[in-house]
Write a protein that holds these residues in place. Structure first.
Motif, short mmCIF file in Angstrom:
data_model
loop_
_atom_site.label_atom_id
_atom_site.label_comp_id
_atom_site.label_asym_id
_atom_site.label_seq_id
_atom_site.Cartn_x
_atom_site.Cartn_y
_atom_site.Cartn_z
N ARG A 134 0.89 -1.06 -0.04
CA ARG A 134 0.15 0.12 -0.18
C ARG A 134 0.90 1.21 -0.01
N GLN A 135 0.54 2.42 -0.78
CA GLN A 135 1.30 3.43 -0.95
C GLN A 135 0.30 4.63 -1.23
N VAL A 136 0.74 5.69 -0.82
CA VAL A 136 -0.02 7.01 -1.09
C VAL A 136 0.35 7.54 -2.45
N ARG A 137 -0.52 7.69 -3.40
CA ARG A 137 -0.36 7.92 -4.81
C ARG A 137 -1.44 9.04 -4.94
N LEU A 138 -1.27 9.89 -5.92
CA LEU A 138 -2.06 11.11 -6.56
C LEU A 138 -2.86 10.64 -7.74
N GLY A 139 -4.23 10.97 -7.37
CA GLY A 139 -5.09 10.51 -8.45
C GLY A 139 -5.76 12.08 -9.13
N CYS A 174 -7.07 15.32 -10.03
CA CYS A 174 -6.93 16.80 -9.33
C CYS A 174 -6.00 16.84 -8.25
N GLY A 175 -4.96 15.78 -8.35
CA GLY A 175 -3.97 15.63 -6.98
C GLY A 175 -4.28 15.13 -5.80
N ARG A 176 -5.69 14.46 -5.75
CA ARG A 176 -6.18 13.78 -4.59
C ARG A 176 -5.44 12.59 -4.06
N PRO A 177 -5.07 12.77 -2.93
CA PRO A 177 -4.19 11.46 -2.47
C PRO A 177 -5.16 10.19 -2.25
N PHE A 178 -4.75 9.04 -2.34
CA PHE A 178 -5.42 7.72 -2.45
C PHE A 178 -4.61 6.58 -2.02
N THR A 179 -4.89 5.67 -1.52
CA THR A 179 -4.06 4.39 -1.11
C THR A 179 -3.95 3.43 -2.24
N PHE A 180 -2.91 3.38 -2.82
CA PHE A 180 -2.84 2.57 -4.08
C PHE A 180 -2.42 1.15 -3.50
N TYR A 181 -2.80 0.24 -4.35
CA TYR A 181 -2.78 -1.39 -3.78
C TYR A 181 -1.95 -1.96 -5.06
N LYS A 182 -0.96 -2.73 -4.65
CA LYS A 182 -0.37 -3.75 -5.82
C LYS A 182 0.25 -4.92 -4.84
N LEU A 199 -6.99 -3.27 -9.40
CA LEU A 199 -8.47 -3.33 -9.91
C LEU A 199 -9.37 -3.10 -8.78
N ILE A 200 -8.71 -3.09 -7.40
CA ILE A 200 -9.31 -2.61 -5.87
C ILE A 200 -9.54 -0.87 -6.24
N ASN A 201 -8.49 -0.22 -6.84
CA ASN A 201 -8.55 1.11 -6.77
C ASN A 201 -9.38 1.48 -8.06
N VAL A 202 -9.76 0.80 -9.26
CA VAL A 202 -10.64 1.09 -10.06
C VAL A 202 -12.20 0.83 -9.58
N VAL A 203 -12.35 -0.29 -8.91
CA VAL A 203 -13.59 -0.33 -8.16
C VAL A 203 -14.23 0.79 -7.18
#
Length: 177
Positions: A16-21, A23-31, A87-91
């Motif tokens: 898990r890592q913070v990435r920017l989505g 408009c620059g909104r941070p989200f938890t990225f999964y891989k 795909l979690i982030n996509v959902v």
């Protein structure tokens, strides 16, 4: 994949890592985790994220001999299986299937004037840069392709990138575009 990661090295299978989505909104990225759990402590110089103009232009994030990558990590990266949890982030609506790859906040200063364009769309599980050169494309070319994607995106382009990504994953060969 998770079992193989856990058998190969200590630590959780999911990274898990913070990435920017958008408009620059941070989200938890999964891989799936491909590096040793203590990579940051073992190789702190690789996490400084301070580059000269020349260094950033030629920067490649995935080097072939990265000492942080586990044995199973090399396999899951080469086959792109590490990206399945995206795909979690996509959902969750944080990512789309196609778009610029989500960036860590530390790299945004190096985007210059392109930052607004790249962050104007949702990041993607796959991208034009990933399709064209996998991990062999340097930072400057990746950024240029991300801007090109944002400027010319369409359903047809997304379909071509998705289809090309399937070919890439199945054959292991980058697709010319």
């Amino acid at each position: 994949v998770a079992v193989a990661i856990r058998l190969d090295s200590k630590g959780p299978a999911l990274f898990r890592q913070v990435r920017l989505g958008r408009c620059g909104r941070p989200f938890t990225f999964y891989k799936f985790r491909g590096m040793y759990i203590d990579a940051r402590e073992r190789f702190p110089e690789l996490y400084a994220y301070r580059y000269s103009a020349e260094q950033i232009r030629d920067l490649h994030f995935h080097s072939a001999n990265d000492p942080r990558v586990t044995r199973v990590g090399r396999f899951v990266r080469r086959t792109s299986l590490d990206e399945l949890p995206n795909l979690i982030n996509v959902v969750l609506g944080e990512m789309s299937l196609v778009g610029p790859r989500p960036e860590i906040p530390e790299m945004i200063p190096y985007y210059g004037q392109a930052v607004g364009e790249v962050l104007s769309v949702k990041p993607g599980v796959t991208s034009l840069a990933k399709l064209v050169g996998r991990d062999q494309v340097d930072f400057a070319d990746t950024l240029a392709m991300d801007v090109e994607y944002v400027r010319t995106r369409s359903l047809a382009l997304d379909f071509k990138i998705l289809l090309g990504t399937v070919v890439l994953v199945l054959t292991g060969r980058s697709v010319g575009f």
